[in-house]
Write a protein that holds these residues in place. Structure first.
Motif, mmCIF file in Angstrom:
data_model
loop_
_atom_site.group_PDB
_atom_site.id
_atom_site.type_symbol
_atom_site.label_atom_id
_atom_site.label_comp_id
_atom_site.label_asym_id
_atom_site.label_seq_id
_atom_site.Cartn_x
_atom_site.Cartn_y
_atom_site.Cartn_z
ATOM 1 N N UNK A 132 0.844 -1.202 0.000
ATOM 2 C CA UNK A 132 0.000 0.000 0.000
ATOM 3 C C UNK A 132 0.880 1.253 0.000
ATOM 4 N N UNK B 32 -6.305 1.999 -6.519
ATOM 5 C CA UNK B 32 -7.346 1.235 -5.819
ATOM 6 C C UNK B 32 -7.564 -0.124 -6.487
ATOM 7 N N UNK C 90 -4.514 -2.414 -5.689
ATOM 8 C CA UNK C 90 -4.538 -2.828 -4.280
ATOM 9 C C UNK C 90 -5.659 -3.844 -4.028
ATOM 10 N N UNK C 91 -6.839 -3.564 -4.568
ATOM 11 C CA UNK C 91 -7.988 -4.464 -4.347
ATOM 12 C C UNK C 91 -7.720 -5.835 -4.947
ATOM 13 N N UNK D 256 -5.161 -7.671 -2.778
ATOM 14 C CA UNK D 256 -5.748 -8.149 -1.511
ATOM 15 C C UNK D 256 -6.520 -9.432 -1.763
ATOM 16 N N UNK D 257 -7.359 -9.431 -2.801
ATOM 17 C CA UNK D 257 -8.157 -10.632 -3.085
ATOM 18 C C UNK D 257 -7.242 -11.817 -3.419
ATOM 19 N N UNK E 254 -14.664 -12.886 -4.812
ATOM 20 C CA UNK E 254 -13.323 -12.302 -4.953
ATOM 21 C C UNK E 254 -12.841 -12.301 -6.393
ATOM 22 N N UNK F 2 -12.396 -5.329 -11.919
ATOM 23 C CA UNK F 2 -11.380 -4.285 -11.814
ATOM 24 C C UNK F 2 -10.368 -4.359 -12.959
#
Lengths: 135, 187
Positions: free
Chosen positions: B44, B58, B61-62, B65-66, B153, B160
């Motif tokens: 991050x 974003x 990062x998303x 994370x998933x 997820x 995205x």
């Protein structure tokens, strides 16, 4: 009944649920190790609050509605958390449908278009209106 | 245990050897929640200081994370002599031909391969509106990783990325396969 407060960490949001001021707020990041475990106290609190508002309604002689403000100020949440946020919205909206002496207003704060779009998706899913605020 | 780490190292090496790939951030090894968390905090910070477009930041990062949570929650665990079970995997965040790339690989249960392949094929054949509908449907019906971890997820990742997800699977042992994804994020 007690207020619920949870301090912000790298993986969990700050939560402040105040039954006296009727100000409920969620802020920060949400990607807990176990989302179910993390959000269970919130759902328990909402159930208690729902019952508490009924008690207040019975006690009150005034016609004025209790105004409850819910502020979602998430910066980020993962897909597991999304499910629980939707359940929180649905759970709190039961107050609007079941308690004529209380009104819950939902505010959705967003710092970019992505969070705004997510808020709009949540409205489609829950049928609960959110008021959007850019930050 | 070392056998799995050696296998991972070779997989990572093969990506690093791709001519156009410029690696920006790599995590490889065991994926416990605490390790994953510390990697994500560093990542991050990296994204904050290196990527100026909010939406790109974003999305990356998303997706990451998933991906890392997927390895942590659904990876195939190997038990060592001390009965400690470890999920091994890698996540590489890279730059390639003016696009960001996320390479992710981990061991999974052999039985899950067929389901994962068909899910990803289905996702790749769907348009964005279809995916949004499935995403909404899964959230609405409280459906979280209903089957073997391939749930909301991966749909979030596809929404995205907006580009097809490249999947490769290789049989590793009697019970485990190695599963890798290549995800593109346009700048």
């Amino acid at each position: 009944m007690e207020n619920l407060k949870s301090t912000k960490t790298d993986t969990t949001p700050e939560i402040s649920l105040n039954f006296q001021t009727h100000q409920l707020e969620f802020s920060g990041d949400s990607r807990p190790e176990n989302a179910k475990l993390f959000y269970t106290p919130v759902f328990n609190w909402i159930t208690d609050y729902f019952n508490y508002l009924y008690f207040l309604k019975d006690q009150s002689t005034s016609d004025a509605k209790i105004i409850i403000t819910v502020n979602f100020k998430f910066e980020y949440f993962n897909s597991s958390s999304a499910k629980y946020i939707i359940e929180i919205i649905k759970g709190l909206n039961k107050i609007n449908t079941d308690n004529p002496k209380a009104q819950v207003n939902f505010n959705w704060f967003y710092e970019d278009e992505d969070l705004l779009d997510t808020g709009k998706e949540f409205v489609k899913i829950t049928g609960v209106p959110l008021t959007y605020h850019s930050i | 245990m070392f056998k799995e780490q050696k296998y991972l190292a070779n997989e990572v090496k093969s990506i690093m050897n791709l001519e156009e790939v410029i690696p920006l951030f790599i995590f490889t090894g065991s994926f416990t929640f605490h390790e994953v968390n510390s990697h994500l905090i560093s990542l991050k910070q990296y994204l904050e200081s290196h990527i100026s477009t909010k939406i790109t930041k974003r999305n990356i990062y998303s997706i990451l994370v998933e991906c890392v949570e997927n390895i942590n929650k659904h990876g195939f665990g190997f038990e060592n002599d001390n009965q400690i079970v470890t999920n091994y995997g890698y996540v590489i965040f890279a730059f390639e031909n003016n696009k960001y790339k996320i390479f992710v690989g981990n061991f999974i249960n052999q039985d899950e391969i067929e389901y994962i392949e068909s899910t990803i094929n289905e996702i790749n054949l769907s348009d964005i509106e279809d995916l949004k509908e499935v995403y909404r449907d899964k959230l609405e019906n409280n459906e979280l990783s209903k089957k073997q971890g391939m749930g909301i997820g991966i749909i979030d990742i596809a929404l995205r990325s907006k580009e097809p997800i490249k999947l490769t699977t290789k049989k590793y042992s009697e019970n485990a396969s190695f599963f890798s994804l290549e995800i593109t994020v346009t700048k």
